[in-house]
Design a protein around this motif. Structure first.
Motif, PDB file in Angstrom:
ATOM      1  N   VAL A 287       0.842  -1.194   0.000  1.00  0.00           N
ATOM      2  CA  VAL A 287       0.000   0.000   0.000  1.00  0.00           C
ATOM      3  C   VAL A 287       0.879   1.246   0.000  1.00  0.00           C
ATOM      4  O   VAL A 287       1.905   1.291   0.680  1.00  0.00           O
ATOM      5  CB  VAL A 287      -0.922   0.000   1.252  1.00  0.00           C
ATOM      6  CG1 VAL A 287      -1.764   1.258   1.323  1.00  0.00           C
ATOM      7  CG2 VAL A 287      -1.806  -1.235   1.253  1.00  0.00           C
ATOM      8  N   TYR A 288       0.452   2.263  -0.789  1.00  0.00           N
ATOM      9  CA  TYR A 288       1.121   3.567  -0.771  1.00  0.00           C
ATOM     10  C   TYR A 288       0.620   4.357   0.437  1.00  0.00           C
ATOM     11  O   TYR A 288      -0.592   4.487   0.629  1.00  0.00           O
ATOM     12  CB  TYR A 288       0.787   4.376  -2.024  1.00  0.00           C
ATOM     13  CG  TYR A 288       1.318   3.810  -3.310  1.00  0.00           C
ATOM     14  CD1 TYR A 288       2.673   3.901  -3.617  1.00  0.00           C
ATOM     15  CD2 TYR A 288       0.477   3.219  -4.238  1.00  0.00           C
ATOM     16  CE1 TYR A 288       3.166   3.410  -4.815  1.00  0.00           C
ATOM     17  CE2 TYR A 288       0.967   2.728  -5.437  1.00  0.00           C
ATOM     18  CZ  TYR A 288       2.310   2.828  -5.718  1.00  0.00           C
ATOM     19  OH  TYR A 288       2.792   2.345  -6.902  1.00  0.00           O
ATOM     20  N   VAL A 289       1.566   4.896   1.214  1.00  0.00           N
ATOM     21  CA  VAL A 289       1.200   5.672   2.399  1.00  0.00           C
ATOM     22  C   VAL A 289       2.087   6.915   2.450  1.00  0.00           C
ATOM     23  O   VAL A 289       3.306   6.812   2.288  1.00  0.00           O
ATOM     24  CB  VAL A 289       1.382   4.845   3.697  1.00  0.00           C
ATOM     25  CG1 VAL A 289       1.019   5.663   4.921  1.00  0.00           C
ATOM     26  CG2 VAL A 289       0.571   3.558   3.635  1.00  0.00           C
ATOM     27  N   GLU A 290       1.458   8.068   2.682  1.00  0.00           N
ATOM     28  CA  GLU A 290       2.263   9.276   2.855  1.00  0.00           C
ATOM     29  C   GLU A 290       3.097   9.120   4.113  1.00  0.00           C
ATOM     30  O   GLU A 290       2.639   8.564   5.112  1.00  0.00           O
ATOM     31  CB  GLU A 290       1.369  10.514   2.969  1.00  0.00           C
ATOM     32  CG  GLU A 290       0.724  10.902   1.666  1.00  0.00           C
ATOM     33  CD  GLU A 290      -0.029  12.213   1.757  1.00  0.00           C
ATOM     34  OE1 GLU A 290       0.479  13.152   2.404  1.00  0.00           O
ATOM     35  OE2 GLU A 290      -1.128  12.279   1.179  1.00  0.00           O
ATOM     36  N   GLU A 291       4.310   9.615   4.059  1.00  0.00           N
ATOM     37  CA  GLU A 291       5.246   9.455   5.178  1.00  0.00           C
ATOM     38  C   GLU A 291       4.650  10.002   6.478  1.00  0.00           C
ATOM     39  O   GLU A 291       4.827   9.416   7.543  1.00  0.00           O
ATOM     40  CB  GLU A 291       6.573  10.155   4.838  1.00  0.00           C
ATOM     41  CG  GLU A 291       7.708   9.795   5.749  1.00  0.00           C
ATOM     42  CD  GLU A 291       8.233   8.366   5.599  1.00  0.00           C
ATOM     43  OE1 GLU A 291       8.937   7.920   6.511  1.00  0.00           O
ATOM     44  OE2 GLU A 291       7.946   7.691   4.592  1.00  0.00           O
ATOM     45  N   THR A 292       3.895  11.090   6.395  1.00  0.00           N
ATOM     46  CA  THR A 292       3.295  11.687   7.591  1.00  0.00           C
ATOM     47  C   THR A 292       2.159  10.830   8.148  1.00  0.00           C
ATOM     48  O   THR A 292       1.773  11.001   9.299  1.00  0.00           O
ATOM     49  CB  THR A 292       2.749  13.098   7.294  1.00  0.00           C
ATOM     50  OG1 THR A 292       1.786  13.002   6.233  1.00  0.00           O
ATOM     51  CG2 THR A 292       3.868  14.043   6.902  1.00  0.00           C
ATOM     52  N   GLN A 293       1.626   9.907   7.343  1.00  0.00           N
ATOM     53  CA  GLN A 293       0.523   9.041   7.766  1.00  0.00           C
ATOM     54  C   GLN A 293       0.985   7.645   8.188  1.00  0.00           C
ATOM     55  O   GLN A 293       0.173   6.797   8.553  1.00  0.00           O
ATOM     56  CB  GLN A 293      -0.483   8.900   6.612  1.00  0.00           C
ATOM     57  CG  GLN A 293      -1.217  10.169   6.283  1.00  0.00           C
ATOM     58  CD  GLN A 293      -2.203  10.536   7.379  1.00  0.00           C
ATOM     59  OE1 GLN A 293      -2.923   9.679   7.882  1.00  0.00           O
ATOM     60  NE2 GLN A 293      -2.219  11.785   7.765  1.00  0.00           N
ATOM     61  N   LYS A 294       2.286   7.420   8.107  1.00  0.00           N
ATOM     62  CA  LYS A 294       2.847   6.086   8.320  1.00  0.00           C
ATOM     63  C   LYS A 294       2.449   5.478   9.666  1.00  0.00           C
ATOM     64  O   LYS A 294       1.950   4.352   9.718  1.00  0.00           O
ATOM     65  CB  LYS A 294       4.376   6.164   8.175  1.00  0.00           C
ATOM     66  CG  LYS A 294       5.076   4.856   8.231  1.00  0.00           C
ATOM     67  CD  LYS A 294       6.548   5.020   7.920  1.00  0.00           C
ATOM     68  CE  LYS A 294       7.226   5.871   8.960  1.00  0.00           C
ATOM     69  NZ  LYS A 294       8.665   5.991   8.768  1.00  0.00           N
ATOM     70  N   GLU A 295       2.648   6.194  10.736  1.00  0.00           N
ATOM     71  CA  GLU A 295       2.357   5.655  12.075  1.00  0.00           C
ATOM     72  C   GLU A 295       0.866   5.400  12.251  1.00  0.00           C
ATOM     73  O   GLU A 295       0.471   4.384  12.830  1.00  0.00           O
ATOM     74  CB  GLU A 295       2.882   6.600  13.162  1.00  0.00           C
ATOM     75  CG  GLU A 295       4.403   6.802  13.145  1.00  0.00           C
ATOM     76  CD  GLU A 295       5.179   5.499  13.209  1.00  0.00           C
ATOM     77  OE1 GLU A 295       4.781   4.586  13.972  1.00  0.00           O
ATOM     78  OE2 GLU A 295       6.191   5.377  12.488  1.00  0.00           O
ATOM     79  N   THR A 296       0.047   6.311  11.731  1.00  0.00           N
ATOM     80  CA  THR A 296      -1.410   6.141  11.806  1.00  0.00           C
ATOM     81  C   THR A 296      -1.830   4.906  11.036  1.00  0.00           C
ATOM     82  O   THR A 296      -2.656   4.106  11.512  1.00  0.00           O
ATOM     83  CB  THR A 296      -2.117   7.385  11.228  1.00  0.00           C
ATOM     84  OG1 THR A 296      -1.683   8.535  11.952  1.00  0.00           O
ATOM     85  CG2 THR A 296      -3.618   7.266  11.295  1.00  0.00           C
ATOM     86  N   TYR A 297      -1.261   4.733   9.845  1.00  0.00           N
ATOM     87  CA  TYR A 297      -1.595   3.573   9.009  1.00  0.00           C
ATOM     88  C   TYR A 297      -1.204   2.268   9.704  1.00  0.00           C
ATOM     89  O   TYR A 297      -2.003   1.326   9.764  1.00  0.00           O
ATOM     90  CB  TYR A 297      -0.901   3.680   7.654  1.00  0.00           C
ATOM     91  CG  TYR A 297      -1.109   2.453   6.797  1.00  0.00           C
ATOM     92  CD1 TYR A 297      -2.284   2.275   6.096  1.00  0.00           C
ATOM     93  CD2 TYR A 297      -0.129   1.464   6.725  1.00  0.00           C
ATOM     94  CE1 TYR A 297      -2.492   1.133   5.331  1.00  0.00           C
ATOM     95  CE2 TYR A 297      -0.331   0.322   5.960  1.00  0.00           C
ATOM     96  CZ  TYR A 297      -1.510   0.164   5.267  1.00  0.00           C
ATOM     97  OH  TYR A 297      -1.718  -0.962   4.518  1.00  0.00           O
ATOM     98  N   ILE A 298       0.001   2.219  10.230  1.00  0.00           N
ATOM     99  CA  ILE A 298       0.481   1.000  10.886  1.00  0.00           C
ATOM    100  C   ILE A 298      -0.405   0.656  12.093  1.00  0.00           C
ATOM    101  O   ILE A 298      -0.778  -0.500  12.287  1.00  0.00           O
ATOM    102  CB  ILE A 298       1.968   1.134  11.278  1.00  0.00           C
ATOM    103  CG1 ILE A 298       2.831   1.141  10.004  1.00  0.00           C
ATOM    104  CG2 ILE A 298       2.394   0.023  12.236  1.00  0.00           C
ATOM    105  CD1 ILE A 298       4.295   1.475  10.220  1.00  0.00           C
ATOM    106  N   ALA A 299      -0.785   1.663  12.866  1.00  0.00           N
ATOM    107  CA  ALA A 299      -1.661   1.416  14.020  1.00  0.00           C
ATOM    108  C   ALA A 299      -3.024   0.903  13.558  1.00  0.00           C
ATOM    109  O   ALA A 299      -3.592  -0.023  14.164  1.00  0.00           O
ATOM    110  CB  ALA A 299      -1.822   2.701  14.834  1.00  0.00           C
ATOM    111  N   TRP A 300      -3.543   1.472  12.483  1.00  0.00           N
ATOM    112  CA  TRP A 300      -4.845   1.066  11.937  1.00  0.00           C
ATOM    113  C   TRP A 300      -4.813  -0.383  11.452  1.00  0.00           C
ATOM    114  O   TRP A 300      -5.698  -1.173  11.758  1.00  0.00           O
ATOM    115  CB  TRP A 300      -5.228   2.032  10.816  1.00  0.00           C
ATOM    116  CG  TRP A 300      -6.544   1.759  10.157  1.00  0.00           C
ATOM    117  CD1 TRP A 300      -7.787   1.811  10.731  1.00  0.00           C
ATOM    118  CD2 TRP A 300      -6.746   1.414   8.788  1.00  0.00           C
ATOM    119  NE1 TRP A 300      -8.750   1.510   9.795  1.00  0.00           N
ATOM    120  CE2 TRP A 300      -8.137   1.275   8.589  1.00  0.00           C
ATOM    121  CE3 TRP A 300      -5.898   1.225   7.706  1.00  0.00           C
ATOM    122  CZ2 TRP A 300      -8.696   0.944   7.356  1.00  0.00           C
ATOM    123  CZ3 TRP A 300      -6.453   0.911   6.477  1.00  0.00           C
ATOM    124  CH2 TRP A 300      -7.831   0.769   6.317  1.00  0.00           C
TER     125      TRP A 300
END
Length: 164
Positions: free
Chosen positions: A127-140
């Motif tokens: 999945v493509y994830v913006e670097e600023t969203q990385k931690e949020t994505y991983i937690a989700w």
């Protein structure tokens, strides 16, 4: 090879640090600068434009040259289109096949874009994830898979999206 003039301009860098305009034999400031001004007005980054003119025997004058080069630049950009390039982190999530339906459904209805799904002994979803969203994505993803997903950060890639 029959062209009379190949005038150009470019802007490079996030803050347009490098800018250049070339008139290629046209009167000073009547070709390259108008091309560059169109790039600035459209706020384009990392863009180069070359406008080729074949002399047809009609003298346009300075004002006519400026209008012609500006119009050719605008029409060329409109015809080719503009893309936004975002630097994205690819994040890989490996899960058992039992998680595939839920995970794929959640991803497709989210803000995230699936790059690829690899069907191996387990499923690997990239999945493509913006670097600023990385931690949020991983937690989700961790919450969605009840901690069953193996998550790894992969390469950084540019993702192009059409700009309208």
């Amino acid at each position: 090879k029959d062209a009379t003039h190949n005038c150009s301009a470019y802007m490079i860098g996030e803050q347009n640090q490098i800018q250049k305009a070339l008139d290629d034999g046209e009167p000073s400031g009547t070709a390259g600068v108008p091309i560059l001004e169109v790039l600035k007005k459209k706020e384009l980054k990392d863009t180069a434009v070359v406008v080729t003119r074949y002399f047809g025997g009609i003298k346009l004058g300075a004002g006519g040259l400026i209008r012609a080069y500006s119009k050719a630049t605008s029409e060329g950009i409109n015809a080719t289109g503009v893309v936004i390039r975002k630097l994205m982190r690819v994040i890989s999530t490996t899960v058992d096949y039992t998680w595939l339906g839920k995970l794929e459904n959640e991803l497709r209805s989210s803000i995230y874009q699936i790059k690829e799904i690899q069907y191996l002994d387990q499923v690997n979803i990239l999945v493509y994830v913006e670097e600023t969203q990385k931690e949020t994505y991983i937690a989700w993803i961790t919450e969605l898979t009840n901690g069953q997903g193996h998550i790894t950060e992969e390469e950084m890639l540019y993702l192009e999206e059409e700009f309208s």
